[in-house]
Design an enzyme around this catalytic site. Structure first.
Site, PDB file in Angstrom:
ATOM      1  N   ASN A 255       2.281   1.362   4.397  1.00  0.00           N
ATOM      2  CA  ASN A 255       2.585   0.074   5.050  1.00  0.00           C
ATOM      3  C   ASN A 255       2.287   0.118   6.557  1.00  0.00           C
ATOM      4  OD1 ASN A 255       5.512  -2.111   5.490  1.00  0.00           O
ATOM      5  ND2 ASN A 255       3.404  -2.679   5.117  1.00  0.00           N
TER       6      ASN A 255
ATOM      7  N   ASP B 196      -8.337   3.875   1.259  1.00  0.00           N
ATOM      8  CA  ASP B 196      -7.349   4.289   2.262  1.00  0.00           C
ATOM      9  C   ASP B 196      -8.090   4.746   3.528  1.00  0.00           C
ATOM     10  OD1 ASP B 196      -5.440   5.534   3.787  1.00  0.00           O
ATOM     11  OD2 ASP B 196      -4.608   6.728   2.146  1.00  0.00           O
TER      12      ASP B 196
ATOM     13  N   CYS C 251       0.861  -1.192   0.000  1.00  0.00           N
ATOM     14  CA  CYS C 251       0.000   0.000   0.000  1.00  0.00           C
ATOM     15  C   CYS C 251       0.890   1.233   0.000  1.00  0.00           C
ATOM     16  CB  CYS C 251      -0.987  -0.023   1.170  1.00  0.00           C
ATOM     17  SG  CYS C 251      -0.222  -0.008   2.817  1.00  0.00           S
TER      18      CYS C 251
ATOM     19  N   CYS D 298      -1.429   0.573   7.406  1.00  0.00           N
ATOM     20  CA  CYS D 298      -2.856   0.248   7.544  1.00  0.00           C
ATOM     21  C   CYS D 298      -3.236  -0.973   6.694  1.00  0.00           C
ATOM     22  CB  CYS D 298      -3.742   1.435   7.155  1.00  0.00           C
ATOM     23  SG  CYS D 298      -3.482   2.919   8.152  1.00  0.00           S
ATOM     24  N   ARG D 299      -3.401  -0.756   5.389  1.00  0.00           N
ATOM     25  CA  ARG D 299      -3.965  -1.813   4.544  1.00  0.00           C
ATOM     26  C   ARG D 299      -3.022  -2.997   4.342  1.00  0.00           C
ATOM     27  NH1 ARG D 299      -5.299   2.303  -0.119  1.00  0.00           N
ATOM     28  NH2 ARG D 299      -3.361   3.109   0.777  1.00  0.00           N
ATOM     29  N   SER D 300      -1.778  -2.732   3.947  1.00  0.00           N
ATOM     30  CA  SER D 300      -0.903  -3.883   3.639  1.00  0.00           C
ATOM     31  C   SER D 300      -0.517  -4.699   4.869  1.00  0.00           C
ATOM     32  CB  SER D 300       0.321  -3.471   2.810  1.00  0.00           C
ATOM     33  OG  SER D 300       1.125  -2.537   3.477  1.00  0.00           O
TER      34      SER D 300
END
Ligand code: 4NP
Length: 152
Positions: free
Chosen positions: A6, A119, A3, A8-10
């Site tokens: 690195n 996001d 993401c 939150c999402r990934s």
């Protein structure tokens, strides 16, 4: 799993995939990175950590790093969380082999749609829950394909 930050999402995708893979006895190396350098060395955002923990997934050990071109050599599958990350990774790719490894993660659950994992960084807690739900669904599908040997 890639993401922007690195944090939150990934890392959420990293934690989910390593957990599902373990449950399924699938021995794979899972990692995550950001396209930016903003949060290098940081643990996942506390809001994402809390959402993960509620689902029984501990991502507190993860630390942000920046994606490097060597990651194209290290890994067989590279998943971008959104179209901006995807375009950044295309720009970093050296050849067709690199690009053949690159996927939009939500194409696993919604093939061919190139949808982005929103996001959650500037929003409320519901954004982190949505990230979990979208990624859990995609990671279940990835695990099944890897286990069945039907990837690609
Ligand atoms: P991520 O979320 O890409 O899912 O880790 C973000 C984290 C930090 C920032 C943006 C998105 N930031 O601008 O610092």
């Amino acid at each position: 799993m890639v993401c922007l930050g690195n944090i939150c999402r990934s890392p959420m995708a990293h934690g989910i995939l390593r957990s599902i893979a373990k449950t399924n006895g699938l021995e794979i190396e899972v990692d995550s990175a950001g396209t930016s350098s903003y949060h290098i060395g940081d643990p996942p955002d506390l809001r994402q950590q809390e959402t993960a923990l509620k689902k029984g997934i501990d991502i507190s050990d993860l630390r942000a790093r920046q994606f490097t071109v060597q990651d194209f050599d290290e890994f067989d599958l590279i998943y971008a969380m959104d179209d901006s990350n995807y375009n950044n990774l295309i720009a970093l790719s050296r050849d067709e082999k690199d690009r053949s490894k690159l996927h939009m993660i939500l194409n696993e659950s919604h093939p061919g749609k190139y949808e982005s994992v929103p996001d959650p960084y500037y929003g409320g807690s519901e954004g982190f829950e949505l990230v979990y739900d979208l990624l859990n669904n995609a990671c279940e599908i990835i695990t099944k394909k890897l286990k069945d040997g039907t990837y690609g």
